[in-house]
Design an enzyme around this catalytic site. Structure first.
Site, PDB file in Angstrom:
ATOM      1  N   HIS A   1       1.142  -1.234  -0.433  1.00 14.41           N
ATOM      2  CA  HIS A   1       0.515   0.040   0.300  1.00 14.41           C
ATOM      3  C   HIS A   1       0.810   0.985  -0.060  1.00 14.41           C
ATOM      4  O   HIS A   1       1.905   1.122  -0.127  1.00 14.41           O
ATOM      5  CB  HIS A   1      -0.754   0.095   0.995  1.00 14.41           C
ATOM      6  CG  HIS A   1      -2.192  -0.800   1.653  1.00 14.41           C
ATOM      7  ND1 HIS A   1      -3.048  -1.388   0.284  1.00 14.41           N
ATOM      8  CD2 HIS A   1      -1.693  -2.273   2.440  1.00 14.41           C
ATOM      9  CE1 HIS A   1      -2.837  -2.839   0.609  1.00 14.41           C
ATOM     10  NE2 HIS A   1      -2.689  -2.658   1.249  1.00 14.41           N
TER      11      HIS A   1
ATOM     12  N   GLU B   1      -1.448   0.425   8.585  1.00 16.82           N
ATOM     13  CA  GLU B   1      -0.872  -0.915   7.468  1.00 16.82           C
ATOM     14  C   GLU B   1       0.366  -0.286   7.192  1.00 16.82           C
ATOM     15  O   GLU B   1       1.442  -0.564   6.542  1.00 16.82           O
ATOM     16  CB  GLU B   1      -1.395  -1.889   7.040  1.00 16.82           C
ATOM     17  CG  GLU B   1      -0.450  -3.269   6.656  1.00 16.82           C
ATOM     18  CD  GLU B   1      -1.493  -3.659   5.264  1.00 16.82           C
ATOM     19  OE1 GLU B   1      -1.245  -4.480   4.545  1.00 16.82           O
ATOM     20  OE2 GLU B   1      -2.960  -3.451   5.587  1.00 16.82           O
TER      21      GLU B   1
ATOM     22  N   HIS C   1       2.954  -6.925   3.937  1.00 14.16           N
ATOM     23  CA  HIS C   1       1.576  -6.271   4.554  1.00 14.16           C
ATOM     24  C   HIS C   1       1.485  -7.025   6.312  1.00 14.16           C
ATOM     25  O   HIS C   1       2.510  -7.802   6.894  1.00 14.16           O
ATOM     26  CB  HIS C   1       1.359  -7.344   3.757  1.00 14.16           C
ATOM     27  CG  HIS C   1       1.036  -6.854   2.369  1.00 14.16           C
ATOM     28  ND1 HIS C   1      -0.153  -5.729   1.787  1.00 14.16           N
ATOM     29  CD2 HIS C   1       1.668  -7.691   1.462  1.00 14.16           C
ATOM     30  CE1 HIS C   1       0.282  -5.676   0.791  1.00 14.16           C
ATOM     31  NE2 HIS C   1       1.088  -6.352   0.221  1.00 14.16           N
TER      32      HIS C   1
ATOM     33  N   GLU D   1       2.384 -11.814   5.770  1.00 13.75           N
ATOM     34  CA  GLU D   1       1.359 -11.384   6.363  1.00 13.75           C
ATOM     35  C   GLU D   1       2.147 -11.133   7.685  1.00 13.75           C
ATOM     36  O   GLU D   1       1.896 -11.613   8.043  1.00 13.75           O
ATOM     37  CB  GLU D   1       0.161 -11.365   6.391  1.00 13.75           C
ATOM     38  CG  GLU D   1      -0.416 -11.504   4.997  1.00 13.75           C
ATOM     39  CD  GLU D   1      -1.162  -9.618   4.209  1.00 13.75           C
ATOM     40  OE1 GLU D   1      -1.547  -9.141   5.293  1.00 13.75           O
ATOM     41  OE2 GLU D   1      -2.192 -10.161   3.534  1.00 13.75           O
TER      42      GLU D   1
END
Length: 326
Positions: A114, A151, A206, A288
């Site tokens: 992101h 995040e 992530h 993650e």
């Protein structure tokens, strides 16, 4: 949170020198040489003493002769009492070499998931791009902790720490973005960054946005796909090896456990709907790092020391994978 979701030691070989048969032969030569020098000298001293009428039996003190060195004393002299390379066939020890750089010549792409500014560019990140198996949004905003720690902020910070760690090991490290973009990049461009760099490994960082009661980390591996622009068949195997090393190292250095809500707690998931994996031509996985909605995981994300440990886990996992490929 991964793309497309709505708005988580073998030590280097020792370089110590171990003496072998050649060293033993060197010690024999040294003892022989000492005997050859000292015996004639002692005999000459005795003759001189006799020439002046000296004798122990005559009641005069006998001369004190230097005793021959023992074999252990010879070894001690060779090791520390005098420099080696003194004509007995041994090489002079050389100073230690430069710091070991096991990843020299390797390229790693780190993809911070992101972008902190994506929320300001809804039109740009919502346009769709081709990922081979379908079309998906260019990018998303990602998730956040209950306290509002994004995040995208976490992944960028972690990526920079990982870069530092890998560069210390000699790797060339490229980030898909370094906080210098207004938005994105899109998921297809993130995959292309690894391809264009000819990366030996690529990791997309992530954090998940699962229900608050769930916690733990997991790795996402590319599924074998061959459709449109997507063809992961050549990277499925090495990506699995990369993922395995990341799970092991991340758990070791953070003390966290793989998420039980994914693949029964095995720490890995395989997917064919992520553009960042589908379009990659180099070994690549998503990590993650935990669940941002879980209070205990969030405590780690917001702790600089925990992020250091997480970065060490990623660094060591990548390094183990790359050294295993040699």
């Amino acid at each position: 949170m991964h793309e497309g979701s709505p708005s988580p030691n073998e030590k280097p070989p020792s370089t110590r020198w171990a003496p072998g048969a050649g060293a033993a032969r060197g010690r024999v030569r040294r003892v022989t040489a000492v005997v050859a020098v000292l015996v004639p000298a002692s005999f000459a001293a005795w003759l001189m003493w006799q020439s002046v009428g000296g004798s122990a039996e005559a009641g005069k003190p006998a001369p004190t002769l230097m005793p021959l060195p023992t074999s252990s004393e010879q070894d001690s002299q060779s090791a520390g009492g005098r420099p080696s390379g003194h004509g007995d066939g041994e090489a002079t020890p050389q100073p230690s070499g430069p710091e070991r750089k096991p990843l020299a010549g390797r390229t790693v792409v780190i993809d911070p998931g992101h972008n902190p500014r994506n929320r300001e560019h809804a039109a740009e990140i919502n346009r769709t791009v081709d990922i081979g198996t379908s079309r998906k949004a260019c990018d998303t905003t990602g998730t956040a902790t209950e306290s509002g720690y994004a995040e995208a902020e976490f992944t960028l910070d972690l990526a920079r720490r990982v870069r530092t760690g890998l560069e210390k090991l000699g790797a060339t490290v490229k980030l898909t973005h370094d906080g210098d973009r207004e938005w994105g990049p899109c998921v297809d461009a993130r995959a292309e960054a690894g391809n264009k760099a000819g990366a030996d490994a690529a990791v997309s960082l992530h954090a998940d946005g699962a229900p608050a009661g769930e916690r733990g980390f997991h790795v996402i591996l590319p599924e074998s796909v061959d459709e449109g622009a997507a063809d992961t068949r050549a990277i499925v195997g090495p990506s699995r090896a990369l993922g395995r090393e990341l799970v092991s190292a991340f758990q070791e250095f953070t003390g966290e456990r793989p998420a039980r809500y994914i693949s029964g707690g095995k720490g890995v998931d395989t997917r064919g709907d992520l553009g960042g994996l589908n379009l990659s031509r180099v070994p690549k996985v998503f990590l993650e790092c935990g669940n941002m909605r879980n209070a205990r995981d969030a405590d780690g994300f917001t702790d600089s020391k925990w992020r250091d440990r997480a970065a060490r886990g990623v660094t060591e996992g990548v390094a183990e994978f790359l050294e295993g490929k040699r």
